[in-house]
Design an enzyme around this catalytic site. Structure first.
Site, PDB file in Angstrom:
ATOM      1  N   HIS A 132       6.172 -27.555  -1.147  1.00  0.00           N
ATOM      2  CA  HIS A 132       5.477 -28.686  -1.761  1.00  0.00           C
ATOM      3  C   HIS A 132       4.385 -28.231  -2.726  1.00  0.00           C
ATOM      4  O   HIS A 132       3.639 -29.064  -3.248  1.00  0.00           O
ATOM      5  CB  HIS A 132       4.891 -29.585  -0.670  1.00  0.00           C
ATOM      6  N   GLU A 156       0.822  -1.208   0.000  1.00  0.00           N
ATOM      7  CA  GLU A 156       0.000   0.000   0.000  1.00  0.00           C
ATOM      8  C   GLU A 156       0.857   1.258   0.000  1.00  0.00           C
ATOM      9  O   GLU A 156       0.417   2.318  -0.453  1.00  0.00           O
ATOM     10  CB  GLU A 156      -0.933  -0.005   1.216  1.00  0.00           C
ATOM     11  N   LYS A 193     -13.757   1.262  -4.109  1.00  0.00           N
ATOM     12  CA  LYS A 193     -14.791   1.689  -3.159  1.00  0.00           C
ATOM     13  C   LYS A 193     -15.894   2.468  -3.877  1.00  0.00           C
ATOM     14  O   LYS A 193     -17.087   2.252  -3.631  1.00  0.00           O
ATOM     15  CB  LYS A 193     -14.179   2.546  -2.043  1.00  0.00           C
TER      16      LYS A 193
END
EC number: 5.3.1.9
Length: 427
Positions: free
Chosen positions: A298, A277, A414
């Site tokens: 793995h 950010e 948003k």
């Protein structure tokens, strides 16, 4: 308490570092003259934190933890990641006989919220809701659910002693609600952004309720502040910032933070927000990712070993002293052929795996491996590493010439979400 080891990078840091630039940015940080300088409150927080408020938090936390089994911590991003990182790093994943912390407000998953509601129905619980504004969608709708659940269970008067709001000092929807209903409040400082706020009441209050020694967290942060004061490469935070910036300028796109301790997984999530950010703007910045070894060896180990080169480098957290250790038991039949390990502890085996993997990835795989050597996984170390990473981030972002303390890009999603939800005032 943190040493940056570059032995597995083939980088001579003294040759690639611009020492004059480091000194210039150091002065910019500590004189508060750079981009976003209004949000440098964390820089002196280990010294300047509000001692009176801290003592009040201790009193409220002690009273609360004697009444509850579970504290519901409601927040998203920096409002919960640092707290959860500390909780899991210090207490582990299966702590007992302490107040349990459960995190909500970090998702809009109906299934998850329902499961938490069902879990709490037969529990004595309290709430710590964390939001600067009180209008952030995820924690806002989550708080509605759990506030109602608690009030319906114990009544409004009793709920007043079980709900704590961490919010703005003077304004905002949550501040107004808390004052109206009589909930205890503590303050999110105006000069510290969310992803830098773990050492403020945002992280400290829930940790006090959980029983963690927050005095030692502050001691660790203060030690880091005193250790990381130089304006050259003896400053380990700057050393880390410079080498990751150098690799970025060499064309690397991704930094993977690697831990060999499962209880550090949320620390890597906090780190991803801190760096992602802060640096991911203006078409710049490394993509922060994370893996837990040996687990992810793995699944992703093949890609790391033989996938595209010059795309990703690894930063490994190496723990010198585990919180606990145990030996591999002997089996008389030796059915699995593993008796050769019975004279070794799990930590010894884990550290040997770390060495072998670094050799495989850095030598055979030609992938740079930065090693961050941590002494341990305790309260003091957590405080130290928070300050270390935050200072490293400030240097790194200023080397990129971006503002470390804003996040304009998150407003786009948003706006789209609010528009689709028909939020009043959104066109």
């Amino acid at each position: 308490m943190i040493k940056v080891n570059l032995d597995h990078t083939d980088i001579n840091i003294n040759k690639v570092a611009d020492l004059n630039k480091i000194k210039e940015i150091h002065q910019m940080i500590f004189n508060k003259t750079g981009k976003g300088n209004d949000f440098l409150g964390w820089l002196n927080w280990p010294v300047n934190f509000n001692k009176t408020e801290y003592e009040q938090m201790k009193l409220v936390a002690n009273d609360l933890k004697n009444q509850i089994e579970v504290l519901v911590v409601i927040g998203i991003g920096g409002s919960y990641l640092g707290c959860r990182a500390a909780d899991e790093m210090i207490r582990g994943l299966y702590h007992q006989n302490k107040v349990e912390l459960i995190y909500t407000g970090n998702t809009m998953s109906s299934t998850y919220i329902y499961q938490v509601v069902e879990y709490l129905k037969n529990k004595n619980f309290g709430i710590c809701v964390i939001s600067k504004s009180g209008t952030t969608t995820e924690p806002g709708i989550s708080f509605r659910v759990f506030e109602k659940l608690l009030v319906d269970k114990v009544g409004l008067e009793k709920a007043k002693s079980l709900i704590v709001a961490i919010t703005d000092k003077n304004k905002g929807a949550l501040k107004q609600l808390a004052e109206k209903k009589g909930y205890q409040t503590f303050v999110i400082p105006n000069d510290i952004g969310g992803r830098f706020s773990v050492l403020t009441p945002v992280g400290i209050f829930p940790l006090l309720v959980s029983g963690i020694n927050t005095d030692k967290i502050f001691q660790g942060a203060l030690k880091a502040k005193n250790d990381l004061i130089n304006d050259d490469l003896s400053n380990q935070a700057y050393k880390y910032a410079v080498v990751r910036n150098y690799l970025y300028n060499q064309g690397y796109k991704t930094e993977a933070l690697i831990s060999y301790e499962l209880q550090l997984q949320m620390l890597t999530e906090w780190w991803k927000q801190l760096f992602g950010e802060s640096e991911g703007k203006e078409n710049k910045g490394l993509l922060p990712s994370s893996m837990i070894f040996s687990t992810d060896l793995h699944s992703l180990g093949q890609w790391v070993q033989e996938g595209p080169r010059n795309v990703m480098f690894e930063t490994i957290i190496k723990i010198e002293k585990p919180n606990h250790d145990l030996n591999v038991p002997i089996d008389e039949d030796n059915y699995d052929g593993l008796n050769y390990l019975t004279k070794k502890s799990f930590h010894q085996i884990n550290q040997t795996a770390l060495k072998g993997v670094i050799q495989a990835h850095s030598v055979t795989g030609k992938m740079p491996n930065i090693v961050l050597e941590f002494e341990k996984m305790d309260d003091e170390q957590f405080g130290y590493l928070v300050y270390f990473f935050e200072l490293a981030l400030a240097m790194s972002a200023y080397l990129l010439d971006v503002n470390p303390f804003n996040q304009p890009g998150v407003e786009v999603y948003k706006y789209n979400m609010f528009k689709l939800l028909n939020k009043p005032g959104i066109k």
